[in-house]
Design an enzyme around this catalytic site. Structure first.
Site, PDB file in Angstrom:
ATOM      1  N   GLY A 502       0.823  -1.203   0.000  1.00 35.45           N
ATOM      2  CA  GLY A 502       0.000   0.000   0.000  1.00 35.45           C
ATOM      3  C   GLY A 502       0.849   1.242   0.000  1.00 35.45           C
ATOM      4  O   GLY A 502       2.050   1.208   0.297  1.00 35.45           O
ATOM      5  N   GLY A 507       4.208   7.307   3.390  1.00 41.16           N
ATOM      6  CA  GLY A 507       5.185   6.437   2.767  1.00 41.16           C
ATOM      7  C   GLY A 507       4.574   5.207   2.131  1.00 41.16           C
ATOM      8  O   GLY A 507       3.350   5.041   2.096  1.00 41.16           O
ATOM      9  N   ASP A 620      -4.586  10.618  11.738  1.00 45.06           N
ATOM     10  CA  ASP A 620      -4.829  10.148  10.366  1.00 45.06           C
ATOM     11  C   ASP A 620      -5.614   8.834  10.379  1.00 45.06           C
ATOM     12  O   ASP A 620      -5.253   7.878   9.704  1.00 45.06           O
ATOM     13  CB  ASP A 620      -3.503   9.974   9.621  1.00 45.06           C
ATOM     14  CG  ASP A 620      -3.707   9.815   8.112  1.00 45.06           C
ATOM     15  OD1 ASP A 620      -4.756  10.281   7.608  1.00 45.06           O
ATOM     16  OD2 ASP A 620      -2.850   9.216   7.445  1.00 45.06           O
TER      17      ASP A 620
END
Length: 740
Positions: A502, A507, A620
């Site tokens: 992913g 990153g 997040d």
């Protein structure tokens, strides 16, 4: 170095032995009469925050009476209490670091024994006491436990957090037992009555022994002439304790052996509002009829989760252009700027107007003389027989003039409202059943940010069908210490970073296999601003975090320009794959699984915010960062990266408009009298098979998380309580096609 773990529990631990947090057969010591148990304790079995404690065995909720490490919980894996051969009794964390120790060193040490009195004693071969827990009380005094100078009972910060709080009970320098509030902004003596001198309070300061004790009959006596008789005094078979409670009141409790519940048989403060610091700066303690915290006119709560933070003004005070608002029957204890006698009301008012430090004044009749009191700070507000005049700017809005008392209460369904309560006593807590008072945000934006990002991401990802690659096969967990990897190790493990799992703002993630055959997910971090030492310091905190709903970090790499994290590999991939990629109807997540994922995610976030060894903000949370194991238990990943990565996750203007419209629609739909509106907000692939009450409460939580006023948004801790209350709901809503 240690003998093998003992297979059965007893009342002692011999030299060279240890108690392990992980092995049930070696977790506890139990006194011979079974009254007390000593061992590793946690408030929530799903977390890894454990305390080495002593508690009453037969109390319903394991009432703790002593804690070795109140402010430093240890990990649920690998931690242990060990009696070293050199005489030290040591509590170590999973990484073998010392968290607590007795600082005793004697080769004659023999064993540590839990006595029937609740005293944990380190003894030598002759039976001599080398150390005892009775000398180091936390918040509780047990019968026949001497309480002396240099000792304190310090309250907890809350019922289920053992961090030391603001209230303490101790012998002061004048040899008198006192209770003091010691907060971040001020300290204040509130018991015995601070308006009286020592003798008026029935005490003496002429005995320097400074010793007190609660006996088996329910009588407490002290060298300062304090004498207390409990309401059940004389009953020798009763188990008792004297506790400095988290709400600032000192109480003696008696245990009902049949129910396992505690009864208050004496308390120091019959009027709870007499405790200082409860409602913080500017706050007022009032009775309606039970004790509540309130804000004065033109003020609002700073943080309704923690009333010790008090109230903040809705205005900006200036030295000029002020007016006064009368507050009937209200006063604040202490913090007088000055005291002037034989003065008119107008003169008193002008004194406050002309002094920039003055926040309020009182004009009162004392011994047939009118006196003026100017208040420099507003602490310890309470209901009085006199009136106070509050200073505000002339520009303050009239709409802000109401006293703020009301908040929402949320249960399994739409709640009503009630006044903010002060902390409950422990006895009250026992009788509470499925009634959760909806608390507000801890630290304001923390819980709100998590919830908003989660709901927002869920919505936009669903609308836009953003897709990440699925994770593949399962893995096997092999325990390993958190460690530093070399870049070459991770390059070999990932086959030169070949298989991408992913990609995200922080990153790219690659699949890898370590030398010990563990499958891992290796994340190459981008936009890292820290140097090697700073990066190591930040990441090392993540390695100490362990919760069943958080993805485990096995290690990291900080070498040259490279910054990588090594995570456990989770079998069922990320949540977004199951929500948005599943074309096969049989593979659609069922409602029970979705609710389980929501509750587990909330538990993981609540742990990060309130319970873990280091406080971590995620910033997040989205379906891509929620991984699912073989049992579809959620594991939140990428926590802590907000500190490491410099990225912009803000929404665009059009997205904000679309999202606002969606929220407005949801609020309008919730006003409908029937429940059909819920089908508009539940995945249609479920064909109506969902639990109605659970769906309603989840939608309501989502709406509340998006309130503009941060004080109206829930903490994740509150979300966990509400969802847990609804977990057992069995009321399914079925579509008409399924009812035939």
């Amino acid at each position: 170095m240690f003998s093998s773990i003992r297979a059965t529990t007893s009342n002692y631990l011999s030299k060279g032995s240890s108690l392990s947090v992980e092995h049930a057969s070696s977790k506890y010591l139990i006194s011979l009469d079974k009254t007390f148990t000593c061992g590793f304790y946690t408030f929530n079995a799903t977390t890894n925050a454990y305390y080495f404690s002593i508690w009453y065995t037969n109390s319903k909720e394991r009432t703790l009476v002593w804690v070795a490490n109140p402010g430093k919980p240890v990990n649920g894996r690998g931690s242990r209490l060990s009696l070293w051969k050199d005489g030290g009794l040591v509590l170590t964390d999973f990484d073998d670091s010392n968290v607590w120790e007795t600082n005793t060193f004697s080769t004659t040490v023999d064993r540590v024994v839990l006595h029937d009195s609740g005293n944990l004693v380190l003894m030598d071969f002759s039976g001599k006491t080398l150390w005892q827990s009775f000398d180091y009380p936390t918040d509780t005094l047990l019968p026949n436990q001497n309480f002396t100078k240099n000792q304190k009972l310090i309250s907890r910060i809350s019922p289920q957090l053992l961090t030391p709080g603001y209230f303490s009970f101790f012998f002061d320098s004048d040899n008198v037992l006192k209770m003091v509030y010691d907060g971040s902004e001020f300290s204040s003596l509130y018991w015995p009555n601070p308006n009286n001198d020592v003798f008026a309070n029935g005490r003496t300061s002429y005995n320097s022994r400074r010793v007190a004790v609660l006996d088996d009959k329910g009588v407490f006596v002290s060298s300062d002439y304090l004498h207390i008789n409990t309401s059940d005094m004389g009953d020798l078979g009763v188990k008792r304790r004297l506790t400095m409670d988290y709400d600032g009141n000192l109480r003696i409790y008696s245990l009902n052996n049949l129910s396992g519940l505690w009864t208050i048989t004496w308390l120091a403060m019959s009027q709870q509002c007499g405790v200082h610091g409860l409602c913080g700066r500017n706050g007022i303690c009032t009775y309606t009829p039970t004790p509540k915290c309130a804000c004065p006119p033109y003020y609002e709560p700073f943080d309704s989760t923690d009333w010790s933070k008090g109230c903040k003004p809705k205005f900006k005070m200036t030295c000029s252009n002020s007016r006064f608002v009368e507050m009937p029957k209200v006063d604040y204890y202490g913090f007088d700027l000055n005291y002037t006698t034989n003065i008119t009301f107008e003169h008193c008012r002008n004194l406050c107007s002309g002094d920039c430090r003055c926040q309020a004044f009182k004009h009162a009749l004392r011994s047939a003389i009118w006196s003026c009191y100017l208040k420099g700070d507003l602490y310890n507000g309470y209901m009085s027989n006199e009136n106070l005049f509050l200073k505000i700017p002339t520009s303050a809005h009239t709409s802000d003039s109401k006293i703020i008392l009301n908040v929402s209460r949320l249960g399994c369904g739409i709640g009503d409202s009630e006044i903010v309560p002060l902390p409950r006593t422990y006895n009250d807590a026992f009788s509470r059943r499925f009634k959760w008072v909806y608390v507000y945000s801890f630290g304001g934006a923390i819980g709100a940010i998590e919830a908003i990002i989660f709901v927002a991401s869920w919505f936009f990802v669903f609308k836009k069908n953003r897709i990440s690659a699925s994770l593949a096969e399962g893995y096997r967990t092999i325990c390993s210490q958190f460690r530093s990897f070399s870049y070459s190790e991770l390059k070999r493990a990932t086959g030169n970073f070949k298989q991408v799992l992913g990609e995200g703002g922080s990153g790219t993630v690659y699949k890898g296999t370590l030398a010990d055959e563990r499958e891992v997910a290796v994340k190459k971090l981008e936009n890292i601003g820290q140097g090697e030492e700073e990066f190591w310091a930040e990441v090392s905190t993540f390695g100490r975090i362990n919760h069943m709903n958080l993805a485990r970090i096995w290690g990291f790499c900080s070498e040259g320009k490279h910054r990588l994290l090594v995570y456990e590999y989770v079998e069922n991939g990320s949540l977004d794959n199951h929500l948005f990629l599943s074309a096969n109807k049989t593979a659609v997540l069922k409602w029970e699984t979705r609710f389980k994922i929501a509750l587990g995610t909330a538990k993981g976030l609540a742990y990060l915010h309130h319970e873990c060894l280091e406080w971590v903000i995620h910033c997040d949370v989205k379906p891509e960062n929620i991984l699912l194991d073989s049992d579809f238990e959620p594991k939140i990943s990428d926590f802590g990266l907000s500190k490491l990565c410099q990225q912009d996750d803000s929404l665009g203007e059009e997205e904000i408009k679309e999202f606002t419209s969606y929220v407005r629609l949801a609020k309008a739909k919730m006003q409908d009298e029937d429940d059909s509106w819920m089908t508009d907000f539940v995945d249609p692939r479920l064909d109506g098979d969902f639990k109605q009450n659970q769906a309603a409460i989840m939608i309501e939580i989502g709406i509340l998380c998006m309130e503009d006023d941060r004080n109206k948004r829930p903490t994740m801790e509150a979300v966990v309580l509400v969802l847990s209350n609804c977990e057992a709901d069995v009321s399914f809503m079925h579509s008409p096609s399924n009812d035939s």
